[in-house]
Scaffold this active site. Structure first.
Site, PDB file in Angstrom:
ATOM      1  N   SER A 189       0.832  -1.200   0.000  1.00 43.55           N
ATOM      2  CA  SER A 189       0.000   0.000   0.000  1.00 43.55           C
ATOM      3  C   SER A 189       0.869   1.255   0.000  1.00 43.55           C
ATOM      4  CB  SER A 189      -0.946  -0.050   1.200  1.00 43.55           C
ATOM      5  OG  SER A 189      -1.939   0.935   1.128  1.00 43.55           O
ATOM      6  N   ASP A 361      -9.729  -5.359  -4.374  1.00 40.50           N
ATOM      7  CA  ASP A 361      -9.074  -4.338  -3.559  1.00 40.50           C
ATOM      8  C   ASP A 361      -9.685  -2.972  -3.861  1.00 40.50           C
ATOM      9  OD1 ASP A 361      -7.289  -2.621  -2.255  1.00 40.50           O
ATOM     10  OD2 ASP A 361      -5.572  -3.894  -2.709  1.00 40.50           O
ATOM     11  N   HIS A 395      -7.386  -5.823  -0.087  1.00 42.73           N
ATOM     12  CA  HIS A 395      -6.186  -5.118   0.362  1.00 42.73           C
ATOM     13  C   HIS A 395      -5.419  -5.839   1.468  1.00 42.73           C
ATOM     14  CE1 HIS A 395      -4.014  -1.370  -0.180  1.00 42.73           C
ATOM     15  NE2 HIS A 395      -3.901  -1.227   1.141  1.00 42.73           N
TER      16      HIS A 395
END
Length: 422
Positions: A189, A361, A395
């Protein structure tokens, strides 16, 4: 904090987290209760830190290190120099270093919440790597500064620009000086964003061997996470403006809510697995027992400037440095009236890159990843770019999924081993 501002912030988080408590979801594993790791984790972490709490209890050697950035922040870094006794060539001083970097609103703990056979850092250690885990400034183990206190506004005067310019290079320098070797990198991320930003500015280049980018975040044009939606509509951004360069600390600012959430999640028959869905997408493969220590430890603080920077990316649909709000302020900072964009095509074309992203995601949206790939592919050596697409991943599956070892981490290992000569 003004009561009206606090009320707005509470409303946002109540909507984000509570709004989907009752959403249907798939749970990987049906057993409830604490995992084997839960007893070692508390809301107020012990002074001996991540190593003693989550690593050495499983038979690994682990060292706590401190890294000081050029602008004075003191970062906590953990080193797992070898595998468990009898595993992975423990004690070999020539082991290849790997640096692992978490994303926003979490810390290094999130890489270590499953059993050792399922956690990326311990898997890498058992496979013969010298593993380093970094913790971003402002998080609980990295909340010190040479001259500033964490409760001073000046302490929070940074966005991810500074993470790319100061934090990551400082940790790279430290690991390189300790090991004498170029470094494999794993980012998740925001950890991918700051690496790409740093590389595009010519930083890290001399010390990096390869980079594995999990849930890569650069463009946020089509982000569908509820946090992205709220920020895109300028709600969070307006709230952030009220606080200036202060902390954005959901746990501290909404402590009563989190206490209620923990109580609800610990009640028999209540499954809080879906709490992450509005923020991350419907993760397929988290273990219920992993989620409980997660919610007790996260989220971690970041700066309001970092939140505003996120909103800037969403609104302006560009990967650029922080906009200080006026041509005068930007000129004073950058020498030009507009915050300059990061030229991601400057990432060295011969640097081995591995990008892994998921169809579900909502923070690293497929369309945004494809936009990033559209920038990278024309400029990158074909044999240096590896791409993995996972149909059912969201995610958090990339760092806490119980099957990430088989789906993602084996690919990361192969990628590293294929590029040891870079």
């Amino acid at each position: 904090m003004a009561p009206q501002s606090m009320s707005r912030l509470a409303s946002i988080y109540s909507f984000c987290v509570l709004g989907l408590m009752v959403m249907p979801h798939q749970v990987y594993g049906s057993s409830r209760g604490s995992s084997a790791l839960t007893s070692g984790i508390s809301d107020h972490p012990p002074a001996d830190g991540i190593c003693a709490t989550l690593v050495t209890i499983h038979g690994y050697k682990c060292q706590e290190h401190e890294v000081v950035t050029e602008d004075g922040y003191i970062l906590s870094v953990q080193r797992i120099p070898g595998g468990r006794v009898g595993v992975g060539g423990n004690g070999d001083t020539k082991r290849q270093p790997v640096l692992i970097q978490h994303g926003v609103l979490v810390d290094g703990v999130t890489w270590l919440l499953n059993q050792p056979e399922q956690n990326l850092p311990t898997i890498l250690a058992d496979q013969g790597f010298d593993v380093w885990i970094s913790n971003t400034r402002g998080t609980r183990f990295s909340n010190r500064h040479l001259s500033l206190q964490v409760n001073q506004k000046g302490y929070w005067n940074w966005s991810w620009d500074e993470l790319a310019k100061f934090d990551l290079p400082a940790v790279f320098d430290y690991v390189y000086n300790e090991t004498g070797q170029k470094i494999h990198y794993v980012g998740h991320s925001q950890g991918t964003l700051i690496a790409m930003a740093a590389l595009s500015e010519g930083l890290l280049v001399e010390k990096i061997k390869s980079a594995a980018l999990l849930s890569p975040v650069a463009y946020l044009n089509t982000v569908t996470s509820i946090l992205g939606v709220v920020c895109r509509e300028a709600i969070v951004c307006k709230v952030a403006d009220l606080f200036g360069d202060s902390a954005f600390d959901p746990k501290e600012q909404l402590l009563p809510f989190f206490n209620i959430a923990r109580t609800l999640c610990d009640a028999p028959g209540i499954d809080c697995y879906g709490l992450l869905a509005p923020l991350t997408g419907p993760n397929c493969c988290l273990n219920v027992s992993t989620f409980h220590p997660f919610i007790r430890n996260e989220p971690q603080p970041t700066s309001m400037m970092n939140i505003r920077h996120c909103g800037q990316s969403i609104r302006e649909k560009v990967v650029a440095k922080y906009d200080y709000g006026s041509s005068e302020a930007n000129t004073a900072r950058y020498g030009e009236a507009k915050a300059p964009a990061y030229n991601l095509s400057n990432i060295p074309k011969n640097l081995p890159l591995f990008l892994s992203y998921g169809a579900l995601d909502t923070l690293s949206d497929v369309r945004d990843v494809n936009l990033l790939l559209g920038i990278l592919k024309p400029h990158h050596d074909v044999d240096k770019l590896t791409i993995q697409y996972i149909n059912n991943y969201a995610h958090m599956d990339f760092i806490m999924g119980v099957n990430a070892k088989d789906i993602v981490y084996t690919q990361v290992l192969s990628f590293f081993k294929n590029h040891t000569g870079f």
